[in-house]
Write an enzyme that holds these catalytic residues in place. Sequence first.
Site, PDB file in Angstrom:
ATOM      1  N   HIS A  77     -24.539   3.831 -24.214  1.00 32.12           N
ATOM      2  CA  HIS A  77     -23.492   3.818 -22.871  1.00 32.12           C
ATOM      3  C   HIS A  77     -22.318   3.760 -23.215  1.00 32.12           C
ATOM      4  O   HIS A  77     -21.832   3.705 -24.399  1.00 32.12           O
ATOM      5  CB  HIS A  77     -24.265   2.742 -22.133  1.00 32.12           C
ATOM      6  N   HIS A  79     -20.029   1.146 -22.613  1.00 24.34           N
ATOM      7  CA  HIS A  79     -18.996   0.037 -22.711  1.00 24.34           C
ATOM      8  C   HIS A  79     -18.569  -0.108 -24.369  1.00 24.34           C
ATOM      9  O   HIS A  79     -19.109   0.480 -25.078  1.00 24.34           O
ATOM     10  CB  HIS A  79     -20.161  -1.282 -22.677  1.00 24.34           C
ATOM     11  N   ASP A  81     -18.205  -2.285 -26.399  1.00 26.60           N
ATOM     12  CA  ASP A  81     -19.142  -2.750 -27.612  1.00 26.60           C
ATOM     13  C   ASP A  81     -20.044  -1.783 -28.036  1.00 26.60           C
ATOM     14  O   ASP A  81     -20.753  -2.218 -28.985  1.00 26.60           O
ATOM     15  CB  ASP A  81     -19.545  -4.358 -27.421  1.00 26.60           C
ATOM     16  N   HIS A  82     -20.292  -0.792 -27.283  1.00 25.82           N
ATOM     17  CA  HIS A  82     -21.072   0.229 -27.914  1.00 25.82           C
ATOM     18  C   HIS A  82     -20.730   1.636 -28.276  1.00 25.82           C
ATOM     19  O   HIS A  82     -21.431   2.371 -29.005  1.00 25.82           O
ATOM     20  CB  HIS A  82     -22.316   0.389 -26.743  1.00 25.82           C
ATOM     21  N   HIS A 164     -28.879  -0.872 -16.887  1.00 27.81           N
ATOM     22  CA  HIS A 164     -27.712  -1.507 -17.468  1.00 27.81           C
ATOM     23  C   HIS A 164     -26.295  -0.963 -16.904  1.00 27.81           C
ATOM     24  O   HIS A 164     -25.856  -1.593 -15.913  1.00 27.81           O
ATOM     25  CB  HIS A 164     -27.726  -1.490 -18.740  1.00 27.81           C
ATOM     26  N   ASP A 185     -28.377  -1.718 -24.741  1.00 31.05           N
ATOM     27  CA  ASP A 185     -28.295  -2.804 -23.471  1.00 31.05           C
ATOM     28  C   ASP A 185     -29.443  -2.207 -22.562  1.00 31.05           C
ATOM     29  O   ASP A 185     -29.328  -0.956 -22.106  1.00 31.05           O
ATOM     30  CB  ASP A 185     -27.123  -3.066 -23.195  1.00 31.05           C
ATOM     31  N   HIS A 402     -28.431  -7.330 -18.407  1.00 29.56           N
ATOM     32  CA  HIS A 402     -29.272  -7.301 -19.793  1.00 29.56           C
ATOM     33  C   HIS A 402     -30.762  -8.013 -19.294  1.00 29.56           C
ATOM     34  O   HIS A 402     -30.871  -8.747 -18.308  1.00 29.56           O
ATOM     35  CB  HIS A 402     -28.762  -8.297 -20.544  1.00 29.56           C
TER      36      HIS A 402
END
Length: 475
Positions: A77, A79, A81-82, A164, A185, A402
């Site tokens: 996805h 975000h 942090d991904h 998510h 997530d 989450h």
Amino acid sequence: MATKRSAPGESTEDSDQMTIRPLGAGQEVGRSCIILEFKNKKIMLDCGIHPGMSGLEALPYTDMIDASEIDLILITHFHLDHCGALPWFLEKTTFRGRVFMTHATKAIYRWLLSDYVKVSNISADQMLYTEKELEASMAKIETINFHQVTEVGGVKFWCYNAGHVLGAAMFMLEIAGVKILYTGDFSRQEDRHLMAAEIPPVSPDVLIMESTYGTHIHEKREVREARFTGVIHDIINRGGRCLIPVFALGRAQELLLILDEYWSNHPELQEIPIYYASSLAKKCMSVYQTYSNAMNERIQRQISVSNPFIFKHISNLKNMEQFDDIGPSVVMASPGMMQSGLSRELFENWCTDRRNGVVIAGYCVEGTLAKHVMSEPEEVQTMSGSRLPLKMSVDYISFSAHVDYEQISEFVRVLKPPQVVSNNTTHVVSVFEHGNIRIGMEFFFFFHFFIFFLLLNFLTFFTFPIFMWHFFLYF
């Protein structure tokens, strides 16, 4: 222990050992990046940055691998942090494989990372990539539909809706008959605009699953929404300004739907402005309108009559120059962890007034201002290095999409995976065997996740191998 029989000239190590190695999101939340190795195939699952760090420090530990050996990257996805490290990995390493994400993820990835480049409060030589390099990375990204089966060099994969955020996917991979499900997530709770994560009809041999909230159980959606609107109403009633730090896309859209409905039902509030402060506001809404088919049935029914993302009581705010700060207001501003940008600027302007309040509505990573203020310190440090007293109220009401303990329990109970890997926490190396496939894993576990899976196995007795695995690791 028995292992799968090797072909002539093929070593047991190469043919039978599966290695799962986190380059991030091991003993932390942030910079998700997992390397899966099996049958001479190397796959990278997500490529994120750490939101609490900057420059090269924010990257996954890619010095542990040879980028040229990675065959495939799957991004779950949009975000940061991904996916925040993906342009750097595509443009500044020797990687020459293929990259896949869903259509909605690719559309939003472009705008979200462009915004990240613009608002990052670091010098040019610390920037991981430029706008031009981000644009160049777009041509290398291929898209995949949900449930579409694709094969790359002997690795078969397809994806399921993960809830998510819009476009989020769980990837099922199949290599030599062995199935691995990587959830990224995910959320099993339907909200106002997103459907719940699917439960795959096929049970994986190995489940790599997020466990961000561990044993925590979320509030019911109705209770959480009532607390959220109640806190905001209280701040307005005392003459204050309410800051809601959010990421431009994701939970922001859910909160906008809640606030617009609440303002419609409370005429006494309709003179109080609500601002959605993001330079991406219009672009974001167009993407949400384009991919409404990826949302839940409620939104799809509503959008056929009128667009629920055209708000009656919410105005877009591109920058502080457009903001007339003369009285009570509600401002949703990015970024969500207040490391820089408009949310940080507003926080520093408002934090010294007791009438004002900040509502933290999502998960916060260690090392960020949002995480720090949740402990309600007496002072906070500004971007310039000076210190300000923290007098505004601080409330944490999590809308983070989450899975919690109950959702994870249900997910594992239905899938019955022989092996489960939880990507979080202290370094452990283990080699174990299930059936006739020998699996080696390098990953991270917190002690509380051991307790979590102990409880999980108490409820789901048929996942006995999970308990025995954890028992072996800790004892």
